[in-house]
Write a protein that holds these residues in place. Structure first.
Motif, PDB file in Angstrom:
ATOM      1  N   HIS A 113      49.814  53.648  33.937  1.00 31.83           N
ATOM      2  CA  HIS A 113      48.362  53.811  34.037  1.00 31.83           C
ATOM      3  C   HIS A 113      47.901  54.979  33.169  1.00 31.83           C
ATOM      4  O   HIS A 113      46.935  54.874  32.419  1.00 31.83           O
ATOM      5  CB  HIS A 113      47.944  54.004  35.492  1.00 31.83           C
ATOM      6  CG  HIS A 113      46.476  53.890  35.700  1.00 31.83           C
ATOM      7  ND1 HIS A 113      45.831  54.522  36.727  1.00 31.83           N
ATOM      8  CD2 HIS A 113      45.503  53.213  35.022  1.00 31.83           C
ATOM      9  CE1 HIS A 113      44.541  54.240  36.673  1.00 31.83           C
ATOM     10  NE2 HIS A 113      44.318  53.449  35.648  1.00 31.83           N
ATOM     11  N   PRO A 128      33.347  46.014  31.428  1.00 30.23           N
ATOM     12  CA  PRO A 128      33.889  45.745  32.772  1.00 30.23           C
ATOM     13  C   PRO A 128      35.415  45.845  32.826  1.00 30.23           C
ATOM     14  O   PRO A 128      35.965  46.381  33.790  1.00 30.23           O
ATOM     15  CB  PRO A 128      33.410  44.322  33.067  1.00 30.23           C
ATOM     16  CG  PRO A 128      32.128  44.201  32.293  1.00 30.23           C
ATOM     17  CD  PRO A 128      32.364  44.982  31.024  1.00 30.23           C
ATOM     18  N   GLN A 129      36.114  45.363  31.782  1.00 23.47           N
ATOM     19  CA  GLN A 129      37.581  45.480  31.763  1.00 23.47           C
ATOM     20  C   GLN A 129      38.016  46.937  31.678  1.00 23.47           C
ATOM     21  O   GLN A 129      38.961  47.347  32.345  1.00 23.47           O
ATOM     22  CB  GLN A 129      38.178  44.705  30.582  1.00 23.47           C
ATOM     23  CG  GLN A 129      38.246  43.225  30.812  1.00 23.47           C
ATOM     24  CD  GLN A 129      39.182  42.574  29.831  1.00 23.47           C
ATOM     25  OE1 GLN A 129      40.290  42.229  30.215  1.00 23.47           O
ATOM     26  NE2 GLN A 129      38.775  42.388  28.598  1.00 23.47           N
ATOM     27  N   ALA A 132      37.491  48.595  35.017  1.00 21.49           N
ATOM     28  CA  ALA A 132      38.537  48.203  35.974  1.00 21.49           C
ATOM     29  C   ALA A 132      39.827  48.956  35.704  1.00 21.49           C
ATOM     30  O   ALA A 132      40.486  49.431  36.640  1.00 21.49           O
ATOM     31  CB  ALA A 132      38.763  46.696  35.910  1.00 21.49           C
ATOM     32  N   GLU A 135      39.789  52.535  36.801  1.00 22.31           N
ATOM     33  CA  GLU A 135      39.857  52.677  38.249  1.00 22.31           C
ATOM     34  C   GLU A 135      41.267  52.545  38.824  1.00 22.31           C
ATOM     35  O   GLU A 135      41.663  53.321  39.697  1.00 22.31           O
ATOM     36  CB  GLU A 135      38.951  51.629  38.902  1.00 22.31           C
ATOM     37  CG  GLU A 135      38.877  51.729  40.395  1.00 22.31           C
ATOM     38  CD  GLU A 135      37.950  50.677  40.965  1.00 22.31           C
ATOM     39  OE1 GLU A 135      38.345  50.034  41.947  1.00 22.31           O
ATOM     40  OE2 GLU A 135      36.847  50.510  40.426  1.00 22.31           O
ATOM     41  N   ASP A 136      42.037  51.546  38.319  1.00 18.54           N
ATOM     42  CA  ASP A 136      43.315  51.247  38.971  1.00 18.54           C
ATOM     43  C   ASP A 136      44.208  50.436  38.043  1.00 18.54           C
ATOM     44  O   ASP A 136      43.730  49.793  37.115  1.00 18.54           O
ATOM     45  CB  ASP A 136      43.039  50.433  40.247  1.00 18.54           C
ATOM     46  CG  ASP A 136      44.251  50.281  41.137  1.00 18.54           C
ATOM     47  OD1 ASP A 136      45.190  51.089  41.032  1.00 18.54           O
ATOM     48  OD2 ASP A 136      44.258  49.344  41.958  1.00 18.54           O
ATOM     49  N   TYR A 137      45.509  50.462  38.316  1.00 16.61           N
ATOM     50  CA  TYR A 137      46.493  49.656  37.576  1.00 16.61           C
ATOM     51  C   TYR A 137      47.459  49.100  38.617  1.00 16.61           C
ATOM     52  O   TYR A 137      48.529  49.655  38.860  1.00 16.61           O
ATOM     53  CB  TYR A 137      47.224  50.533  36.567  1.00 16.61           C
ATOM     54  CG  TYR A 137      47.934  49.789  35.450  1.00 16.61           C
ATOM     55  CD1 TYR A 137      48.759  48.702  35.710  1.00 16.61           C
ATOM     56  CD2 TYR A 137      47.807  50.210  34.149  1.00 16.61           C
ATOM     57  CE1 TYR A 137      49.416  48.047  34.691  1.00 16.61           C
ATOM     58  CE2 TYR A 137      48.466  49.569  33.116  1.00 16.61           C
ATOM     59  CZ  TYR A 137      49.273  48.482  33.397  1.00 16.61           C
ATOM     60  OH  TYR A 137      49.923  47.843  32.385  1.00 16.61           O
ATOM     61  N   ARG A 166      44.952  41.291  35.976  1.00 10.95           N
ATOM     62  CA  ARG A 166      45.636  41.570  37.236  1.00 10.95           C
ATOM     63  C   ARG A 166      46.035  40.250  37.888  1.00 10.95           C
ATOM     64  O   ARG A 166      45.334  39.241  37.694  1.00 10.95           O
ATOM     65  CB  ARG A 166      44.718  42.353  38.172  1.00 10.95           C
ATOM     66  CG  ARG A 166      44.260  43.672  37.565  1.00 10.95           C
ATOM     67  CD  ARG A 166      43.090  44.250  38.299  1.00 10.95           C
ATOM     68  NE  ARG A 166      41.922  43.378  38.090  1.00 10.95           N
ATOM     69  CZ  ARG A 166      40.678  43.728  38.364  1.00 10.95           C
ATOM     70  NH1 ARG A 166      40.421  44.908  38.858  1.00 10.95           N
ATOM     71  NH2 ARG A 166      39.690  42.889  38.148  1.00 10.95           N
ATOM     72  N   ASP A 169      43.343  38.240  39.374  1.00  9.32           N
ATOM     73  CA  ASP A 169      42.382  37.625  38.465  1.00  9.32           C
ATOM     74  C   ASP A 169      42.782  36.196  38.085  1.00  9.32           C
ATOM     75  O   ASP A 169      41.981  35.468  37.495  1.00  9.32           O
ATOM     76  CB  ASP A 169      42.264  38.428  37.162  1.00  9.32           C
ATOM     77  CG  ASP A 169      41.768  39.836  37.393  1.00  9.32           C
ATOM     78  OD1 ASP A 169      40.997  40.064  38.339  1.00  9.32           O
ATOM     79  OD2 ASP A 169      42.169  40.729  36.603  1.00  9.32           O
TER      80      ASP A 169
END
Length: 175
Positions: A113, A128-129, A132, A135-137, A166, A169
């Motif tokens: 990350h 948006p990607q 995301a 924010e997190d991995y 992810r 997804d």
């Protein structure tokens, strides 16, 4: 252009308290997520020429779930990628042969990350990607970067995010 694929190992098991962290295998959810990511890699025609993978059991099992990879890439299990900080992961990428156009690195957080965030840089208006990824991995997630520099010159902020995928997804993910 070069392609860098960063894959975090899938969800691992904590069922056996006697196992060392290095020896923990994937759990059932992790095996399902790794199989979904394998199909996504095939669907997207992502074909690494070189694979650098941590020697931990869960990273090797995640890579095994992707097999067979097209074009039989060079696979290099590396002990020093186990729980490595982002700087060590970057150093490993610096050693990739310049002839390689695509590399898959399978490793762990927080190093993966942190490396992703370093490569991404600080987008003024995150997509948006990008938001995301900032924010997190999560486990089993894949990041694809496009690079204009040789591997030995790869530096923070000098790549372009192509996708952040992810397991949740993916269409067949159980939720």
């Amino acid at each position: 252009m070069r392609q860098l694929l960063l894959l975090r190992h899938a969800k691992s098991s904590w069922d056996d308290p006697l196992l060392s962290d290095h020896a923990r295998p994937l759990n059932a959810r992790g095996r399902r997520a790794a199989a979904l990511m394998a199909q996504a890699l095939r669907d997207l025609e992502l074909t690494p020429e070189v694979v650098l993978v941590s020697s931990a059991r869960r990273t090797l099992q995640t890579l095994e779930a992707l097999s067979p990879l097209p074009d039989s890439p060079i696979v290099e299990p590396m002990d020093d990628l186990y729980l490595a900080p982002w700087q060590r992961l970057l150093e490993a990428l610096h050693t990739v042969p310049e002839t390689a156009r695509s590399v898959l690195l399978v490793a762990h957080n927080p190093g993966l990350h942190d490396l992703s965030l370093q490569l991404l840089g600080s987008p003024a208006r995150p997509t948006p990607q990008e938001a995301a990824l900032l924010e997190d991995y999560p486990t089993g997630a894949l990041v694809e970067f496009s690079l204009a520099t040789p591997w030995r010159e790869l530096q923070p902020g000098r790549s372009r995010l192509i996708r952040f995928l992810r397991p949740r997804d993916l269409p067949d993910h159980p939720g």
